[in-house]
Design an enzyme around this catalytic site. Structure first.
Site, PDB file in Angstrom:
ATOM      1  N   ILE A 120     -36.577 -43.906  -9.246  1.00 42.25           N
ATOM      2  CA  ILE A 120     -35.139 -43.755  -9.480  1.00 42.25           C
ATOM      3  C   ILE A 120     -34.410 -44.915  -8.804  1.00 42.25           C
ATOM      4  CG2 ILE A 120     -33.074 -42.346  -8.966  1.00 42.25           C
ATOM      5  CD1 ILE A 120     -34.841 -41.006 -11.018  1.00 42.25           C
ATOM      6  N   HIS A 153     -28.464 -81.528  -8.526  1.00 43.16           N
ATOM      7  CA  HIS A 153     -28.975 -81.709  -7.173  1.00 43.16           C
ATOM      8  C   HIS A 153     -27.913 -82.162  -6.178  1.00 43.16           C
ATOM      9  CE1 HIS A 153     -32.738 -81.147  -9.178  1.00 43.16           C
ATOM     10  NE2 HIS A 153     -33.465 -81.445  -8.114  1.00 43.16           N
ATOM     11  N   HIS A 187     -29.007 -40.463  -5.053  1.00 43.11           N
ATOM     12  CA  HIS A 187     -29.268 -41.769  -4.437  1.00 43.11           C
ATOM     13  C   HIS A 187     -28.167 -42.172  -3.461  1.00 43.11           C
ATOM     14  CE1 HIS A 187     -30.420 -46.048  -4.164  1.00 43.11           C
ATOM     15  NE2 HIS A 187     -29.114 -46.228  -4.119  1.00 43.11           N
ATOM     16  N   HIS A 228     -26.273 -42.350   1.556  1.00 42.31           N
ATOM     17  CA  HIS A 228     -27.408 -42.259   0.639  1.00 42.31           C
ATOM     18  C   HIS A 228     -28.433 -41.260   1.168  1.00 42.31           C
ATOM     19  CE1 HIS A 228     -25.467 -46.144   0.023  1.00 42.31           C
ATOM     20  NE2 HIS A 228     -25.972 -46.165  -1.188  1.00 42.31           N
ATOM     21  N   LEU A 266     -30.748 -55.965  -0.902  1.00 43.34           N
ATOM     22  CA  LEU A 266     -32.152 -55.595  -1.140  1.00 43.34           C
ATOM     23  C   LEU A 266     -33.105 -56.794  -1.090  1.00 43.34           C
ATOM     24  CD1 LEU A 266     -31.493 -52.810  -3.767  1.00 43.34           C
ATOM     25  CD2 LEU A 266     -32.150 -52.552  -1.367  1.00 43.34           C
ATOM     26  N   GLY A 306     -35.694 -51.059  -5.650  1.00 46.91           N
ATOM     27  CA  GLY A 306     -34.710 -52.145  -5.654  1.00 46.91           C
ATOM     28  C   GLY A 306     -35.254 -53.388  -4.983  1.00 46.91           C
TER      29      GLY A 306
END
Lengths: 741, 741
Positions: free
Chosen positions: A265, A551, A340, A103, A194, A234
């Site tokens: 971007i 749960h 990117h 990247h 991310l 992100g």
């Protein structure tokens, strides 16, 4: 604010280093020996640190002069900064190009802010990446890792040499496709998924604030560093970042400074297609100080001013929104998604070289840039020596506090800490393992200086309050009860940050076991990044009763048993709970999950703290010659059922072994002989019982064995009713056993 | 704005219903038969709906008079509202008290806003909870489910009768501990895990906006309803809610109205300990219209005005922050965490009865309250009949659109839809299954009206763009490509909402397989709530290469195989990919996960679309009499390796069967005879290969078999190198097979 030359800040740092340089301490004080255990990578570090410490005095002097000269020649300085920034850009471009993968866009856009950070602002010692009082930096937008590798390379870290840059993303390299703390010294956290990085940064900043409040004295601020992070669009979109940034604002983490690479971007193109919120306003709402640097591409002074402003705000974390151009410098691909996540391609690399006036061959670092950055090695050594001197003084004056801090810094636990753990006999009162867990947590917090943690708004259900301590809050950061709110994902990742701050930090965090689904990404990063977080997961089966299937965990035990490098414990009683904690605390490079019951359980005969280390072991047996008629295997709350089923079968004349399988991963580590002694291959009559998915049990009970469990979702009803309806009963186990004998 | 009596709105609705009442259509038009399949619970619904439709004219008339009278007597009206609100409170109090388990606090605080919603604002037909054009309501704070049960009871839903309230949280009841759509008609979504509900609501509102834009005509707005939700502090803290609310703002979902129950209390106590952000400002930053109702406890007119204002804002979703007192009315427990999640206790129930002046016995609904609510049955029937008439007109004028809409409403797929799926032969060019998946997605989108979806900012990597359609955006909501941004968790939960909106919606969503960790909580809700979402998960192993271990799934296949009611597909080539989609589209009550390769794979001989239905099947075999020397088992990208290993072994004279295990869950459903035909019990020489955890394979290869897989984290390097280093090779498989023969 007025602009300042790039060297003002670095000079200030230098001055601090130099002010101690004349003293004998600086040269003679070695790092204290406790630091030896800070990392697996430090084996060669101590000696190199010492070497540097002893060479500081002469290596620093020329730099002082150079700094003075450069401070005057502002224009040449600015062009040198340009050159350094372009060096970072092209190291990234070249490495991605050579790997044909990676990247380049982020490094090209973020080079200016990160140059200023690493060259002018941050304090660190490149020859000891684990120096305690270093500033921390986390690249939350981890895909841009070539940015960080380029910086570490320029700054003089041995982990990223030229050959490492050239083997970017290759097998066995120190420069993997995303930053990995366990692979590359100088990388603080493992990022790429991310939002995790900014959460780690919040954890690191929390750790600093806690230690500073706990250990700093008016005459000696022994803990004092910043946490920086770069996050992208992100990271901003991920929910986890909102969770942790809400907490960072709540806690007032003034020494957390995050750079938001606002480049508009993402992989799918312009962020306008999915991300049109006002990030600035959101962060203001979260209690952050927000600064906007409009020209992140070459507004160096804007960036510097923003950092100064951020440092001046001490009661709030700061977000510096830096508007940049992704792939800055690439004439045809800048400001587009194409830059990117893919190599620029030969032609575009050439075009970018022309565009930015970069005449050098791939991977070249110009001499003046190299020389400019070279000061960080002596400067870093001086910083560390300075701090060591400060610590020596601290230790002299505050020996008790120093011992605690040393334990946190080094990871060496106080001698005999494990004796604090409670033990139980079958006569001890029965209790829910969540309550027994609380006894352990409170015992450990007293015995282990770096033990702290909390729950995601379920403290009174998870039973995780440390009674001897108050709440970690903005005004009381010296306390050890962390209040995460209903933010499981952020909680896990913050705990990763705490664990990675210093090896003696042992953070625990808690929620209902089923809600590990909310935090699984963070837990996997614990496992991958060797962060020994303890996950206290209560309400571990249908035994929680009326809350119902939303749960009730079913597949969760299996799902963690399948995950690498994480220990899944399901203790059955007090001794097993204490045994699980003992191992969890000891194994600092492997996180642990403890699945604990809501419901009361008896203290079983045959369990012990020590046996838990084997993962699976016999708790009772009336057979001889390692040939029982049947082996009954249970975990956690169902071990009691196995024990009672065994009694019934024994009454009927059968020889029965009961085995607790408290931790599969530990059993896997045992010798074949031991395994055979517990599960003899000749005995195929085996029945397991566990109030959860039977998935994975096939390997243990074998082709002829039977597994009693639940392979559907649960239901809402009182626990006893559910056990009966789902067939998790003594009768079912007796029947299954009889069918096999 | 001026205050309005409670009946103004309900009367307005009534007027709408009545305006059509005089026409013949209203009485005579039955629901169209396609609606039969909207739900498993509708078996008895059609007839009751018809009965109501035919009785509307006389049952409505008295109501009209009553409404007129009540509209004048505002004071008595207000006291009746008080009484109705207290009825809701005490039904919740009494049910929790009887169950000795549950959450009375929220219903007590939220009774006013929810009374106004269900009694005055929402349009629904209690006798057909699945009527298409109903307003949707999602209780995101699902623990407060007694609130919704009380409302459904008062509104006349057959799913919640008095005996259901009395069996709250008991085995087999319609009133489980958290709202479950599959259990209780009238409940739209399964909530409890916090934040999921508001995300479902965003999905529901998206579905409405999409359908309205696609099908409404200037002369016939056939799609027209609102989505309401109540969320609490817990939902607000969860990251998922920020993700989806950011999207809701971006998409401008003007018919989404969310009530934030701002009560300052969560389980751990005052929200001040962990949640001090400004929620209002954050929502403004997210592009919402925000209104603050300061007196949510009895400011009925404030609430009404807020809803009016929210409806007037058509280009933004609205958050109505309603400040309430948790446990309102309880003299000793209100405004404290103790009323959040436990029964009040006999004494405090008594005290609350005294405090609120409630003389009735438990579960009593006063006659005037009952009478007041009784109008909803005829009114709802009229609303539906009205809409049916509208639809009949629509169908007449726009037959093509009507057919599409009908398919979405009913879930009946167009005849022959499955023929759209591509088929392949071994001569077809090899391709990555992510690309083959894209061919299927595009084929399905053309054949299936309710097929839509998208990716979490990885459309170009996941290969999920529908080429015949544009992007669903604020201005183009009729399109079908959803752009979720980097918000996996929100994406999954929004797709649940879309799927639950109408049975013919088939939403898909995509990210890298490893990032299922971010959205696992939503995926589990898909499985539990029977929302047939299709999860398109690419980059499914170390085969993704250089991105490294943060991006390489290992344990993920196992972890989904262990989860109830979800199908985990790992197709090996084009036919298997198409076969997986065929089943995924067909099984509307079971979500599917497709693990797809980044790397190119060959089209294998022996695979077929039909065989995928068996889950596991033989693709090649040179043995006779169901007794091969060895069985080689593979999935996905490793099936090719198994096939090639078989060739090698056959060259050496061995008889070898190769089995594809594309979906374990489907294999489990097959007959014993079929299973024996694929995996004969006499053949213990079995080798499996899969580039993932071996966890769970023991059951399939048996005690004597071998499993080739990866039980550690991956690494960063080109894919080919990784396969070799991790031993996922033909050679390894041949060797393992030989060791067993």
């Amino acid at each position: 604010m007025a602009s300042t030359s790039s060297l003002a800040l670095s000079q200030a740092l230098l001055t601090r280093a130099i002010s101690h340089n004349g003293s004998e301490n600086c040269v003679s004080i070695p790092a204290f020996s406790a630091l030896k255990s800070t990392s697996p990578r430090t084996s060669g570090t101590i000696s190199s640190r010492r070497r540097n410490a002893s060479t500081i005095s002469h290596s620093l002097r020329p730099l002082v002069r150079a700094a003075a000269v450069e401070a005057i020649v502002t224009s040449s300085d600015s062009s040198l900064v340009d050159k350094s920034v372009n060096t970072i850009r092209f190291l990234a471009i070249d490495a991605v190009e050579k790997a044909k993968s990676g990247h380049p866009g982020l490094p090209m856009g973020c080079a200016p802010m990160s140059h200023i950070l690493y060259d002018e602002v941050m304090k660190y010692n490149p020859k000891n990446p684990y120096w305690f009082n270093r500033d921390r930096f986390v690249l939350s937008a981890g895909h841009g890792c070539m940015l960080q590798y380029a910086l570490l390379h320029l700054a003089g870290y041995d982990s990223v040499r030229e050959e490492d840059l050239k083997s970017f993303r290759q097998w066995g390299s120190k420069t993997p496709g995303h930053p990995e703390n366990f692979e590359t010294p100088g990388v603080e956290a493992t990022t790429g998924p991310l939002g995790q990085g900014i959460a780690n940064a919040v954890g690191l900043a929390l750790a600093e604030k806690h230690l500073a409040a706990r250990f700093n004295k008016p005459d000696n601020e022994i803990v004092d560093h910043y946490t920086y992070s770069i996050l992208g669009d992100g990271c901003q979109m991920e929910g986890i970042s909102n969770e942790v940034c809400s907490l960072a604002g709540h806690w007032g983490l003034g020494k957390l400074i995050a750079f938001y690479d606002d480049n508009h971007i993402s992989i799918d193109g312009d962020t306008d297609i999915a991300f049109t919120e006002s990030v600035d306003k959101r962060f203001e709402a979260l209690g952050w100080h927000v600064i906007w640097v409009k020209n992140g591409n070459n507004g160096y002074d804007e960036i510097r001013a923003a950092i100064r402003e951020a440092k001046a705000v001490t009661d709030k974390p700061t977000l510096i929104k830096v508007t940049t151009t992704i792939g800055y410098g690439s004439p045809n691909k800048a400001n587009s998604y194409s830059v990117h996540g893919a190599a620029l391609g030969e032609k575009e690399v050439e075009a970018t070289r022309n565009n930015l006036g970069w005449p050098y061959e791939p991977f070249h670092v110009p001499e003046d840039v190299k020389s400019h950055w070279s000061r960080h090695t002596p400067e870093g050594a001086a910083l560390e020596a300075d701090w060591n001197a400060k610590f020596a003084a601290y230790e002299k004056k505050y020996p008790e506090e120093a011992a605690e801090l040393k334990s946190i810094i080094s990871g060496e636990l106080p001698v005999g800490w494990e004796k604090a753990l409670p033990t139980y006999t079958p006569d001890s009162p029965g209790d829910a393992t969540r309550n027994l867990s609380q006894q352990c947590l409170n015992a450990l917090a007293k015995a282990v200086p770096g033990f702290l943690g909390g729950s995601a708004d379920l403290a009174s259900s998870n039973m995780t309050m440390l009674k001897a301590f108050g709440n970690f809050q903005k005004a009381t950061p010296e306390e050890r009860n962390l209040r995460f709110g209903v933010r499981e994902h952020g909680m896990g990742a913050i705990c990763n940050g705490i664990a990675l701050h210093s090896p003696g930090f042992i953070p625990y965090c808690a929620t209902f076991f089923v809600f590990t689904d909310y935090m699984r990404a963070a837990m996997r990063i614990s496992a991958l990044s060797e962060a020994g977080v303890i996950y206290v997961m209560t309400h571990d089966s249908i035994g929680l009763g009326e809350d119902g299937p939303t749960h009730q965990p079913i597949e969760h035990l299996s799902s963690f048993r399948a995950m690498p490098n994480i220990m899944m414990f399901r203790p059955a009683d007090g001794n097993e709970t204490a045994g699980a904690y003992k191992i969890a605390v000891t194994k600092r490079k492997t996180p642990s999950v403890l699945a604990l019951s809501r419901q009361k359980l008896p203290q079983l005969p045959g369990t012990s703290i020590e046996s838990v280390e084997k993962g699976g072991y016999t708790i009772s047996d009336n057979s001889t010659g390692n040939k029982p008629d049947v082996i009954l295997i249970g975990t956690g709350s169902e071990l009691e059922i196995a024990a009672q089923a065994a009694e019934k079968l024994r009454e009927q004349g059968k020889s029965v072994r009961v085995v607790s399988f408290v931790c599969w991963e530990l059993f896997d580590e045992q010798s074949d002989a031991y395994k055979e002694s517990v599960l003899p291959s000749d005995v195929s009559a085996r029945v397991s019982i566990e109030a959860g998915s039977t998935f994975g049990w096939g390997k243990i009970v074998g082709g002829k064995g039977k597994s009693i469990g639940i392979d559907t979702f649960g239901a809402s009803a009182p626990a006893g009713k559910l056990y009966k309806e789902f067939g998790i009963t003594i009768e079912a186990m007796v029947e299954a056993a009889k069918s096999l004998i």
